[in-house]
Write a protein that holds these residues in place. Structure first.
Motif, short mmCIF file in Angstrom:
data_model
loop_
_atom_site.label_atom_id
_atom_site.label_comp_id
_atom_site.label_asym_id
_atom_site.label_seq_id
_atom_site.Cartn_x
_atom_site.Cartn_y
_atom_site.Cartn_z
N THR A 111 -0.16 4.48 0.13
CA THR A 111 -0.24 4.76 1.62
C THR A 111 -0.35 5.29 2.83
O THR A 111 0.33 5.92 3.13
CB THR A 111 -2.76 4.86 1.38
OG1 THR A 111 -3.01 5.14 0.21
CG2 THR A 111 -2.85 5.60 2.45
N CYS A 112 -0.33 3.91 3.64
CA CYS A 112 0.48 3.54 4.51
C CYS A 112 1.16 2.61 4.40
O CYS A 112 1.82 1.77 5.47
CB CYS A 112 -0.62 2.58 5.81
SG CYS A 112 -1.63 1.14 4.68
N THR A 142 2.17 -0.41 4.06
CA THR A 142 1.67 -1.85 4.57
C THR A 142 1.89 -3.15 3.09
O THR A 142 0.90 -2.67 2.34
CB THR A 142 0.66 -2.05 5.79
OG1 THR A 142 0.00 -3.80 6.38
CG2 THR A 142 -0.49 -1.93 4.55
N CYS A 193 0.61 -1.04 -0.32
CA CYS A 193 0.12 -0.13 0.18
C CYS A 193 0.78 0.96 0.12
O CYS A 193 1.56 1.17 0.83
CB CYS A 193 -0.42 0.06 1.21
SG CYS A 193 -2.03 1.74 1.39
N HIS A 201 -7.61 0.81 1.69
CA HIS A 201 -6.77 2.23 0.61
C HIS A 201 -6.82 1.49 -1.07
O HIS A 201 -6.74 0.36 -0.75
CB HIS A 201 -5.29 2.61 1.18
CG HIS A 201 -5.06 2.44 2.99
ND1 HIS A 201 -4.26 3.01 3.95
CD2 HIS A 201 -5.88 3.98 3.09
CE1 HIS A 201 -4.27 3.82 4.58
NE2 HIS A 201 -5.70 4.05 4.28
N ASP A 244 -6.41 -1.67 5.14
CA ASP A 244 -6.84 -0.71 5.98
C ASP A 244 -7.83 0.36 4.86
O ASP A 244 -8.34 1.01 4.52
CB ASP A 244 -5.77 0.39 6.04
CG ASP A 244 -5.08 0.30 7.33
OD1 ASP A 244 -5.69 -0.48 8.16
OD2 ASP A 244 -4.47 0.14 7.92
N CYS A 254 -5.58 -2.80 0.48
CA CYS A 254 -5.28 -2.92 1.74
C CYS A 254 -6.28 -3.29 3.13
O CYS A 254 -7.38 -2.32 2.62
CB CYS A 254 -3.83 -1.92 1.66
SG CYS A 254 -4.33 -0.72 3.29
ZN LIG Z 1 -3.21 1.44 3.08
#
Ligand SMILES: [Zn+2]
Length: 75
Positions: free
Chosen positions: A10-11, A13, A8, A34, A32, A30
């Motif tokens: 964005t985060c 992971t 991901c 995203h 989360d 992901c």
């Molecule tokens: Zn993410």
């Protein structure tokens, strides 16, 4: 089933997505939720996805003697 590794953006992971072989993994998110994810092309993932393929050959193939005489260039 084939396992695809994603990361991901964005985060940050990394996670694994399992899909039937031959089916393109679309709309991957992901954990989360995203949507900005990138596929990771790691040798481990490839080996895992294509288990049983001839791509996994022995790592230590016998190499011919690399010396000059071994190659027959000094005779
Ligand atoms: Zn993410």
């Amino acid at each position: 089933m084939a396992a695809y590794d994603y990361r991901c953006r964005t985060c940050g992971t990394t996670f694994e997505v399992r899909k039937p072989i031959g089916e393109t993994a679309t709309d991957v998110r992901c954990p989360d939720d995203h949507v900005d994810v990138a596929r990771i092309w790691s040798p481990i993932a490839v080996a895992r996805a294509s288990s049983g393929s001839p791509m996994s050959r022995p790592a230590s193939a016998p190499v011919a003697t690399g010396g000059c005489c071994g190659g027959g260039c000094c005779g």
